[in-house]
Write an enzyme that holds these catalytic residues in place. Structure first.
Site, mmCIF file in Angstrom:
data_model
loop_
_atom_site.group_PDB
_atom_site.id
_atom_site.type_symbol
_atom_site.label_atom_id
_atom_site.label_comp_id
_atom_site.label_asym_id
_atom_site.label_seq_id
_atom_site.Cartn_x
_atom_site.Cartn_y
_atom_site.Cartn_z
ATOM 1 N N HIS B 135 0.878 -1.170 0.000
ATOM 2 C CA HIS B 135 0.000 0.000 0.000
ATOM 3 C C HIS B 135 0.918 1.223 0.000
ATOM 4 O O HIS B 135 2.038 1.151 0.518
ATOM 5 C CB HIS B 135 -0.838 -0.051 1.281
ATOM 6 C CG HIS B 135 -1.917 0.981 1.370
ATOM 7 N ND1 HIS B 135 -1.666 2.294 1.701
ATOM 8 C CD2 HIS B 135 -3.256 0.881 1.208
ATOM 9 C CE1 HIS B 135 -2.814 2.953 1.739
ATOM 10 N NE2 HIS B 135 -3.792 2.139 1.430
ATOM 11 N N ASP B 212 3.179 -4.481 7.995
ATOM 12 C CA ASP B 212 1.960 -3.681 7.849
ATOM 13 C C ASP B 212 0.789 -4.657 7.983
ATOM 14 O O ASP B 212 0.515 -5.445 7.081
ATOM 15 C CB ASP B 212 1.976 -2.995 6.473
ATOM 16 C CG ASP B 212 0.616 -2.441 6.059
ATOM 17 O OD1 ASP B 212 -0.373 -2.633 6.798
ATOM 18 O OD2 ASP B 212 0.542 -1.822 4.982
ATOM 19 N N GLN B 215 -4.547 -5.096 6.902
ATOM 20 C CA GLN B 215 -5.562 -6.019 6.378
ATOM 21 C C GLN B 215 -5.558 -7.351 7.125
ATOM 22 O O GLN B 215 -6.499 -8.139 6.980
ATOM 23 C CB GLN B 215 -5.338 -6.278 4.877
ATOM 24 C CG GLN B 215 -5.441 -5.050 4.005
ATOM 25 C CD GLN B 215 -6.822 -4.417 4.033
ATOM 26 O OE1 GLN B 215 -7.830 -5.076 4.288
ATOM 27 N NE2 GLN B 215 -6.882 -3.127 3.792
ATOM 28 N N LYS B 238 -10.229 -0.854 10.497
ATOM 29 C CA LYS B 238 -10.356 -1.972 9.564
ATOM 30 C C LYS B 238 -10.682 -3.268 10.294
ATOM 31 O O LYS B 238 -10.802 -4.321 9.682
ATOM 32 C CB LYS B 238 -9.068 -2.131 8.759
ATOM 33 C CG LYS B 238 -8.840 -0.979 7.777
ATOM 34 C CD LYS B 238 -7.718 -1.297 6.825
ATOM 35 C CE LYS B 238 -7.165 -0.063 6.137
ATOM 36 N NZ LYS B 238 -8.057 0.485 5.115
ATOM 37 N N CYS B 376 -4.910 2.534 -3.699
ATOM 38 C CA CYS B 376 -3.690 3.062 -3.087
ATOM 39 C C CYS B 376 -2.521 2.099 -3.234
ATOM 40 O O CYS B 376 -1.668 1.994 -2.357
ATOM 41 C CB CYS B 376 -3.891 3.412 -1.610
ATOM 42 S SG CYS B 376 -5.153 4.619 -1.344
#
Lengths: 151, 418
Positions: B135, B212, B215, B238, B376
């Site tokens: 991302h 990261d 998600q 999220k 993104c």
């Protein structure tokens, strides 16, 4: 215009006719199907005319707007790689094409609001539509100036 | 008054999707006259009543600034805020609450590491290794710090399925590599990266790894000790929590080798015009009044997910993911983008002859919320040579019936436009 009656072939008449058409459409799926049909019947533009200089900035899809002057009137034609966008251009062309620059400049475009499109489009898409209208008016102003200077 | 640190339980029994749906008030609303089908969970998830209620409770019962006053409310607010930190610690299975920093979200967490760690440990000629499916928020902060320090950004390539090229990864890890910054689950493709193995490979060369987890947090149980990652960033919104709050895990050993990157209140022990002594960990990384309500809401979201259980969530979502891939992938004219062996949460696709904007508009008119565009992750789109995809992303409240509706409307739209 002297009478309050809507003059035939006026910008107002063209808009009222669109509003009437949309009133028959039940929901947004139906409305968009109709806009898609408008896009599909639109001749669009030949590939050779889709040059960067007639591309409209601020749209999520590619939009090209072509103009020419015929007997003192501006004839618009346009195209997009997205069919709904192409249909929306066609709606604008139905209202604004084949008119004198002055008429286009003075035209009050209320149909977008009345068919619910203004509230419905996301801000990015509404900006795209606004960019198209703005570009059409800029062309009208340019032609008006050009015609006045020629006279 | 009820205790502010109470545990919010779902009203459902695991895993009853109908009952779970009743926990999310927004799912009752209609859009454009149609029942809402929300399939944009990778952008943000909806919030269960428990989360909404926790925020209301905070503002109606204990609103006060934390770590400050000796008065009772401030103490309650501090307990609730620090209680939320403990919940995040448990959620990530971190060893200590000192290793948990509250941030604005994943982007905030990555930027914090890029500044507080990068400024101190990166030097000219060093390399930061990211992957081709990051991302933008795990690319741009590194570009910024690399350009400041004269370091270089290197990229692990991906293959057509949307999996990382592990051979390339092996050869990219070298004596100049100072950090690996890697996405756990790709937001554009849904690929689950083998982060545990990749961390082990980097550690063999003494290279720290940032993950990261934006998600991953809503879909997988995360265990930072098992992963042995050095940094792990995630977002509350999220994973059914509020916006504007996230967590960053930083391994203790690194925390002590990082300087605060923002100054202000909350992060100091003492200030004179000559010298400032920073507060203890992790507070020195949380300058200013924090997002107290957000942290409490995040704590409530963690309680909610833990009560359902990640095993049940994973089982349900894997089934739905497979069903959606099959349903959407079998539509004539549809090409799935991202067909990695391990996938979670995302079905990304392109339709021949149909502009994503047209598809998104027709789905929206049918009450279906998906995302169209580059998500993104422009380098991913460049790799596949496409301007963008249509992306349906799944959450715990999505159903097979909703996938059927998506597939049917997509079919109709294709028919209409061809």
């Amino acid at each position: 215009m002297n009478s309050t009656k809507v003059a035939e072939n006026s910008i107002q008449a063209a808009q009222d006719s669109i509003i009437e058409d949309f009133e028959l459409l039940e929901d947004w799926t139906e409305k968009y199907k109709y806009i898609i049909e408008l896009g599909q019947v639109s001749p669009g533009l030949p590939e050779a005319l889709k040059t960067p200089d007639i591309k409209i900035k601020g749209c999520q899809s590619n939009v090209w707007l072509h103009t020419e002057l015929k007997d003192g009137k501006i004839v618009f034609s346009g195209d997009s790689d997205a069919m709904i966008t192409k249909g929306l251009i066609n709606l604008l062309i139905n209202v604004l094409s084949d008119r004198e620059p002055r008429e286009i400049l003075e035209g009050d475009l209320y149909f977008i609001d009345r068919i619910g499109m203004k509230q419905h489009l996301s801000p990015t898409r509404a900006n795209g539509l606004a960019s198209m209208i703005k570009q059409m008016k800029i062309y009208a102003l340019a032609y008006k100036t050009k015609l006045e200077n020629a006279n | 008054m009820e205790s502010p640190s109470k545990t919010y339980q779902p009203t459902s029994t695991p895993f009853d999707v109908d009952a779970i749906r009743r926990d999310f008030p927004i799912l009752e609303r209609k859009v454009l006259g149609k029942p809402l089908v929300y399939l944009d969970n990778a952008a943000t998830t909806q919030k269960p009543s428990a989360v909404i209620q926790s925020i209301t409770d905070y503002y109606t019962q204990i609103n006060s600034n934390v770590h400050r006053g000796v008065h009772h409310l401030s103490e309650e607010a501090t307990n609730a805020y620090e209680g939320a930190r403990e919940k995040v610690r448990q959620f990530l299975n971190a060893g200590s609450v000192e290793e948990i920093i509250f941030t604005k979200g994943t982007t905030g967490g990555i930027n914090l590491v890029a500044s507080a760690w990068g400024r101190k440990h990166l030097k000219a000629g060093d390399e930061v290794l990211v992957s081709g499916m990051e991302h933008h928020s795990n690319i741009v902060p590194w570009q910024m710090i690399c350009s400041e320090k004269g370091a270089h950004l290197k990229v692990i390539p991906i293959n057509q399925q949307g999996e990382l090229d592990m051979d390339q990864y092996t050869s990219l890890l070298n004596e100049r590599t100072r950090l690996v910054a890697l996405v756990h689950i790709s937001n554009a493709l849904g690929s689950i990266n083998p982060v545990r193995r990749m961390i082990e490979m980097a550690h063999r060369k003494d290279i720290p790894v940032l993950i990261d987890g934006a998600q991953a947090a809503p879909h997988l149980a995360i265990d930072v000790r098992d992963l042995d990652c050095d940094f792990y960033a995630f977002s509350g919104h999220k994973m059914y929590g509020p916006t504007g709050i996230g967590g960053l895990f930083v391994k203790k050993a690194w925390l002590e080798k990082m300087d605060p990157y923002q100054g202000g209140g909350e992060m100091i022990k003492s200030v004179t015009f000559e010298k400032t002594v920073y507060h203890d960990l992790p507070h020195r990384f949380e300058a200013g009044t924090p997002n107290i309500a957000g942290a409490i809401g995040l704590g409530a979201a963690i309680d909610y997910l833990r009560a359902i259980g990640y095993d049940s969530i994973l089982a349900y979502e894997s089934d739905l993911q497979a069903y959606a891939s099959e349903k959407i992938g079998s539509i004539p004219g549809v090409r799935l983008i991202g067909t990695a062996h391990d996938k979670a949460g995302v079905v990304s696709f392109v339709v021949e002859q149909v502009h994503p904007l047209d598809l998104g508009t027709m789905l929206n008119a049918a009450g279906i919320a998906i995302r169209t565009g580059h998500h993104c992750a422009q380098p991913v789109m460049d790799f596949y040579r496409i301007p963008g995809t249509a992306r349906a992303s799944l959450g715990i409240y999505n159903t097979r019936a909703e996938i059927d509706h998506l597939a049917e409307t997509t079919r109709e739209t294709i028919k209409l436009l061809s």
